[in-house]
Design a protein around this motif. Structure first.
Motif, PDB file in Angstrom:
ATOM      1  N   LEU A   1       0.957  -1.263  -0.162  1.00 22.29           N
ATOM      2  CA  LEU A   1       0.127   0.001  -0.124  1.00 22.29           C
ATOM      3  C   LEU A   1       0.697   1.193   0.095  1.00 22.29           C
ATOM      4  CD1 LEU A   1      -2.655  -1.106   2.671  1.00 22.29           C
ATOM      5  CD2 LEU A   1      -2.846  -1.026   0.428  1.00 22.29           C
ATOM      6  N   LYS A   2       0.228   2.254  -0.444  1.00 22.03           N
ATOM      7  CA  LYS A   2       0.853   3.631  -0.425  1.00 22.03           C
ATOM      8  C   LYS A   2      -0.097   4.183   0.246  1.00 22.03           C
ATOM      9  CE  LYS A   2       2.562   3.547  -5.310  1.00 22.03           C
ATOM     10  NZ  LYS A   2       2.390   4.123  -6.568  1.00 22.03           N
ATOM     11  N   ARG A   3       0.450   4.922   1.613  1.00 25.24           N
ATOM     12  CA  ARG A   3      -0.247   5.708   2.409  1.00 25.24           C
ATOM     13  C   ARG A   3      -0.072   7.287   2.366  1.00 25.24           C
ATOM     14  NH1 ARG A   3       1.484   0.797   4.852  1.00 25.24           N
ATOM     15  NH2 ARG A   3      -0.161  -0.465   5.765  1.00 25.24           N
ATOM     16  N   SER A   4      -0.934   7.866   2.513  1.00 21.89           N
ATOM     17  CA  SER A   4      -0.803   9.217   2.591  1.00 21.89           C
ATOM     18  C   SER A   4      -1.890   9.994   3.719  1.00 21.89           C
ATOM     19  CB  SER A   4      -0.864  10.065   1.178  1.00 21.89           C
ATOM     20  OG  SER A   4      -2.387  10.058   0.948  1.00 21.89           O
ATOM     21  N   THR A   5      -1.921  11.048   4.089  1.00 21.44           N
ATOM     22  CA  THR A   5      -2.926  11.687   4.996  1.00 21.44           C
ATOM     23  C   THR A   5      -4.120  11.763   4.323  1.00 21.44           C
ATOM     24  OG1 THR A   5      -2.371  13.748   4.310  1.00 21.44           O
ATOM     25  CG2 THR A   5      -0.943  12.964   6.215  1.00 21.44           C
ATOM     26  N   ARG A   6      -4.422  11.596   3.156  1.00 22.48           N
ATOM     27  CA  ARG A   6      -5.675  11.790   2.329  1.00 22.48           C
ATOM     28  C   ARG A   6      -6.223  10.745   1.803  1.00 22.48           C
ATOM     29  NH1 ARG A   6      -5.652  17.646  -0.954  1.00 22.48           N
ATOM     30  NH2 ARG A   6      -5.355  18.793   1.021  1.00 22.48           N
ATOM     31  N   LYS A   7      -5.261   9.553   1.433  1.00 23.24           N
ATOM     32  CA  LYS A   7      -5.904   8.389   0.772  1.00 23.24           C
ATOM     33  C   LYS A   7      -4.953   7.289   0.881  1.00 23.24           C
ATOM     34  CE  LYS A   7      -3.992   9.363  -3.944  1.00 23.24           C
ATOM     35  NZ  LYS A   7      -4.075   9.650  -5.317  1.00 23.24           N
ATOM     36  N   VAL A   8      -5.626   6.062   0.369  1.00 20.12           N
ATOM     37  CA  VAL A   8      -4.793   4.818   0.350  1.00 20.12           C
ATOM     38  C   VAL A   8      -4.827   4.331  -1.077  1.00 20.12           C
ATOM     39  CG1 VAL A   8      -4.400   2.469   1.168  1.00 20.12           C
ATOM     40  CG2 VAL A   8      -5.189   4.267   2.728  1.00 20.12           C
ATOM     41  N   SER A   9      -3.637   3.866  -1.382  1.00 27.23           N
ATOM     42  CA  SER A   9      -3.758   3.347  -2.998  1.00 27.23           C
ATOM     43  C   SER A   9      -2.836   2.115  -2.939  1.00 27.23           C
ATOM     44  CB  SER A   9      -3.135   4.301  -4.042  1.00 27.23           C
ATOM     45  OG  SER A   9      -1.794   4.888  -3.634  1.00 27.23           O
ATOM     46  N   LEU A  10      -2.909   1.231  -3.880  1.00 18.80           N
ATOM     47  CA  LEU A  10      -2.144  -0.169  -3.897  1.00 18.80           C
ATOM     48  C   LEU A  10      -0.809   0.221  -4.836  1.00 18.80           C
ATOM     49  CD1 LEU A  10      -4.921  -2.556  -5.085  1.00 18.80           C
ATOM     50  CD2 LEU A  10      -3.928  -2.097  -2.798  1.00 18.80           C
ATOM     51  N   THR A  11       0.250  -0.324  -4.204  1.00 16.64           N
ATOM     52  CA  THR A  11       1.411  -0.519  -4.997  1.00 16.64           C
ATOM     53  C   THR A  11       1.231  -1.352  -6.284  1.00 16.64           C
ATOM     54  OG1 THR A  11       2.434  -2.017  -3.709  1.00 16.64           O
ATOM     55  CG2 THR A  11       2.816  -0.021  -3.076  1.00 16.64           C
ATOM     56  N   ARG A  12       2.346  -1.370  -7.058  1.00 21.24           N
ATOM     57  CA  ARG A  12       2.163  -2.467  -8.334  1.00 21.24           C
ATOM     58  C   ARG A  12       2.254  -3.723  -7.335  1.00 21.24           C
ATOM     59  NH1 ARG A  12       7.136  -2.110 -12.328  1.00 21.24           N
ATOM     60  NH2 ARG A  12       8.168  -2.987 -10.446  1.00 21.24           N
ATOM     61  N   GLU A  13       2.976  -4.214  -6.538  1.00 17.08           N
ATOM     62  CA  GLU A  13       2.614  -5.149  -6.008  1.00 17.08           C
ATOM     63  C   GLU A  13       1.569  -5.856  -5.408  1.00 17.08           C
ATOM     64  OE1 GLU A  13       7.011  -4.027  -6.457  1.00 17.08           O
ATOM     65  OE2 GLU A  13       5.196  -3.328  -5.468  1.00 17.08           O
ATOM     66  N   GLY A  14       0.842  -4.722  -4.484  1.00 18.14           N
ATOM     67  CA  GLY A  14      -0.431  -4.696  -4.188  1.00 18.14           C
ATOM     68  C   GLY A  14      -1.426  -5.160  -5.120  1.00 18.14           C
ATOM     69  N   GLU A  15      -1.430  -4.390  -6.127  1.00 16.65           N
ATOM     70  CA  GLU A  15      -2.455  -4.626  -7.337  1.00 16.65           C
ATOM     71  C   GLU A  15      -2.144  -6.095  -7.927  1.00 16.65           C
ATOM     72  OE1 GLU A  15      -5.751  -3.804  -9.802  1.00 16.65           O
ATOM     73  OE2 GLU A  15      -4.735  -2.347  -8.280  1.00 16.65           O
ATOM     74  N   PHE A  16      -1.093  -6.359  -8.058  1.00 19.47           N
ATOM     75  CA  PHE A  16      -0.858  -7.873  -8.495  1.00 19.47           C
ATOM     76  C   PHE A  16      -1.336  -8.703  -7.527  1.00 19.47           C
ATOM     77  CE2 PHE A  16       1.370 -11.780  -8.261  1.00 19.47           C
ATOM     78  CZ  PHE A  16       1.314 -12.102  -9.634  1.00 19.47           C
ATOM     79  N   LEU A  17      -1.153  -8.811  -6.141  1.00 23.57           N
ATOM     80  CA  LEU A  17      -1.703  -9.654  -5.155  1.00 23.57           C
ATOM     81  C   LEU A  17      -3.280  -9.562  -5.209  1.00 23.57           C
ATOM     82  CD1 LEU A  17      -0.849 -11.823  -3.115  1.00 23.57           C
ATOM     83  CD2 LEU A  17      -0.979  -9.789  -1.393  1.00 23.57           C
ATOM     84  N   TYR A  18      -3.754  -8.451  -5.317  1.00 15.59           N
ATOM     85  CA  TYR A  18      -5.197  -8.299  -5.297  1.00 15.59           C
ATOM     86  C   TYR A  18      -5.951  -9.049  -6.547  1.00 15.59           C
ATOM     87  CZ  TYR A  18      -9.796  -6.000  -5.151  1.00 15.59           C
ATOM     88  OH  TYR A  18     -11.324  -5.922  -5.155  1.00 15.59           O
ATOM     89  N   GLN A  19      -5.067  -8.849  -7.518  1.00 18.59           N
ATOM     90  CA  GLN A  19      -5.968  -9.328  -8.834  1.00 18.59           C
ATOM     91  C   GLN A  19      -5.926 -10.898  -8.915  1.00 18.59           C
ATOM     92  OE1 GLN A  19      -7.734  -7.933 -11.282  1.00 18.59           O
ATOM     93  NE2 GLN A  19      -7.076  -5.901 -10.215  1.00 18.59           N
ATOM     94  N   GLN A  20      -4.678 -11.448  -8.177  1.00 16.81           N
ATOM     95  CA  GLN A  20      -4.539 -12.832  -8.256  1.00 16.81           C
ATOM     96  C   GLN A  20      -5.466 -13.452  -6.885  1.00 16.81           C
ATOM     97  OE1 GLN A  20      -2.559 -14.797 -10.196  1.00 16.81           O
ATOM     98  NE2 GLN A  20      -2.373 -12.820 -11.286  1.00 16.81           N
ATOM     99  N   LEU A  21      -5.636 -12.648  -5.976  1.00 16.68           N
ATOM    100  CA  LEU A  21      -6.399 -13.418  -4.692  1.00 16.68           C
ATOM    101  C   LEU A  21      -7.879 -13.134  -4.607  1.00 16.68           C
ATOM    102  CD1 LEU A  21      -4.133 -12.498  -1.608  1.00 16.68           C
ATOM    103  CD2 LEU A  21      -4.435 -14.801  -2.773  1.00 16.68           C
ATOM    104  N   ALA A  22      -8.479 -12.384  -5.365  1.00 18.74           N
ATOM    105  CA  ALA A  22      -9.531 -11.481  -5.255  1.00 18.74           C
ATOM    106  C   ALA A  22     -10.708 -12.678  -5.652  1.00 18.74           C
ATOM    107  CB  ALA A  22     -10.062 -10.329  -6.055  1.00 18.74           C
ATOM    108  N   PRO A  23     -10.431 -13.336  -6.980  1.00 21.51           N
ATOM    109  CA  PRO A  23     -11.301 -14.201  -7.493  1.00 21.51           C
ATOM    110  C   PRO A  23     -11.456 -15.779  -6.572  1.00 21.51           C
ATOM    111  CG  PRO A  23     -10.381 -13.387  -9.436  1.00 21.51           C
ATOM    112  CD  PRO A  23      -9.397 -13.072  -8.057  1.00 21.51           C
ATOM    113  N   PRO A  24     -10.260 -16.333  -6.350  1.00 21.81           N
ATOM    114  CA  PRO A  24     -10.566 -17.384  -5.506  1.00 21.81           C
ATOM    115  C   PRO A  24     -11.048 -17.204  -3.902  1.00 21.81           C
ATOM    116  CG  PRO A  24      -8.425 -17.030  -5.660  1.00 21.81           C
ATOM    117  CD  PRO A  24      -9.090 -16.070  -6.640  1.00 21.81           C
ATOM    118  N   PHE A  25     -10.775 -15.963  -3.298  1.00 20.91           N
ATOM    119  CA  PHE A  25     -11.330 -15.665  -2.157  1.00 20.91           C
ATOM    120  C   PHE A  25     -12.612 -15.562  -2.266  1.00 20.91           C
ATOM    121  CE2 PHE A  25      -8.733 -15.023   1.615  1.00 20.91           C
ATOM    122  CZ  PHE A  25      -7.576 -15.278   1.058  1.00 20.91           C
TER     123      PHE A  25
END
Length: 299
Positions: A48-72
């Protein structure tokens, strides 16, 4: 790495907001943040990329999310179907606890677990702190709620894990007919000639240490008449003005209907708490669910 840490990440990746993800998971924001930090450490990547205003996914985070979301999603759908159809195997949790936690924390925990697992069955054993810890150490029980020992970091060693809950001030417990009962607060040194009920140092070391520490701080060694009675027996003895004792406020609250009052101690500020103990190698689903629920309890 466990199922829950990945589930927490998926919820946060979906919401991109710690507050919304924590609410959806029914855990605290600090608890969610700790789990994400642990997962990042285990994977050795930033998710994750954290700031005082928002949270966003890093490239690694986006990869993990795309891989895990369907089976979960598939897993979650299967679990929901099992719960709705009543086909899931009945789950059991065994809890060893001191009386104060049995009254304050355990009901909340079981209510939440029953919401998640309607067929949940449970065993509760009210016992001493030392015995409760041994039951978890030996793998006989899943969780133990104990009176926190002063040296808990030395007492509770891996693979046992622990979490401390809110601290309670210690007070002087007396009968409602005791001469001091209407005072509200009392200097403990004025009780030097009183008879105290004590606690067994082997089975209730935390309560034993509190009485010793408080009295010694007030300049005297307590004159004891007995040691080790159960809390309700102790209350009945105090009600008859056979003796007084020192107890944490959360224990005195259990005795409201037994004519026992708690008095503040002038110039003595000691506290006691309840701690949860579990075995790191015994984190099966029901234990993990219980731990996630207890993240919501105020510490």
């Amino acid at each position: 790495m466990n199922y829950l840490s990945l589930q927490y990440f998926l919820s946060l990746a979906y919401h991109l907001n710690f507050s919304k993800a924590a609410a959806a998971l029914h855990i605290s924001q600090p608890g969610l943040s700790r789990q994400i930090s642990i997962l990042e450490k285990e994977l050795n990547v930033k998710l994750l990329k954290r700031s005082t205003r928002k949270v966003s996914l890093t490239r690694e985070g986006e990869f993990l999310y795309q891989q895990l979301a369907p089976p979960f999603n598939s897993i979650q759908n299967s679990v929901n179907e099992l719960r709705q159809n009543g086909a899931a195997a009945q789950m059991t949790i065994k809890i060893a606890t001191v009386p104060s936690a049995a009254s304050h924390i355990v009901p909340f925990l079981l209510k939440e677990l029953k919401t998640r697992f309607p067929k949940l069955s449970f065993f509760i054993k009210e016992t001493t702190s030392v015995h409760a810890a041994k039951l978890v150490q030996n793998g006989e029980y899943h969780l133990a709620f104990i009176r926190t020992p002063i040296d808990i970091k030395e007492t509770i060693q891996p693979p046992l894990q622990w979490k401390e809950f809110k601290r309670s001030q210690i007070k002087l417990a007396v009968s409602s007919t005791h001469p001091y009962a209407s005072f509200g607060s009392v200097a403990l040194e004025s009780c030097a000639e009183e008879t105290f009920f004590h606690f067994d140092p082997e089975h209730s070391p935390a309560l034993y240490s509190l009485v010793e520490h408080a009295c010694l701080s007030a300049g005297f060694v307590p004159k004891t008449i007995g040691a080790g009675p159960e809390i309700l027996t102790l209350a009945n003895l105090m009600k008859e003005n056979i003796g007084i004792t020192i107890l944490p406020e959360d224990m005195i609250e259990l005795l409201d209907d037994r004519n026992i009052v708690g008095l503040d101690l002038k110039d003595i500020h000691l506290f006691s708490s309840i701690s949860l103990i579990w075995h790191k190698e015994n984190e099966r689903q029901v234990t993990e669910e219980a731990l996630s629920i207890l993240e919501m309890v105020e510490v």
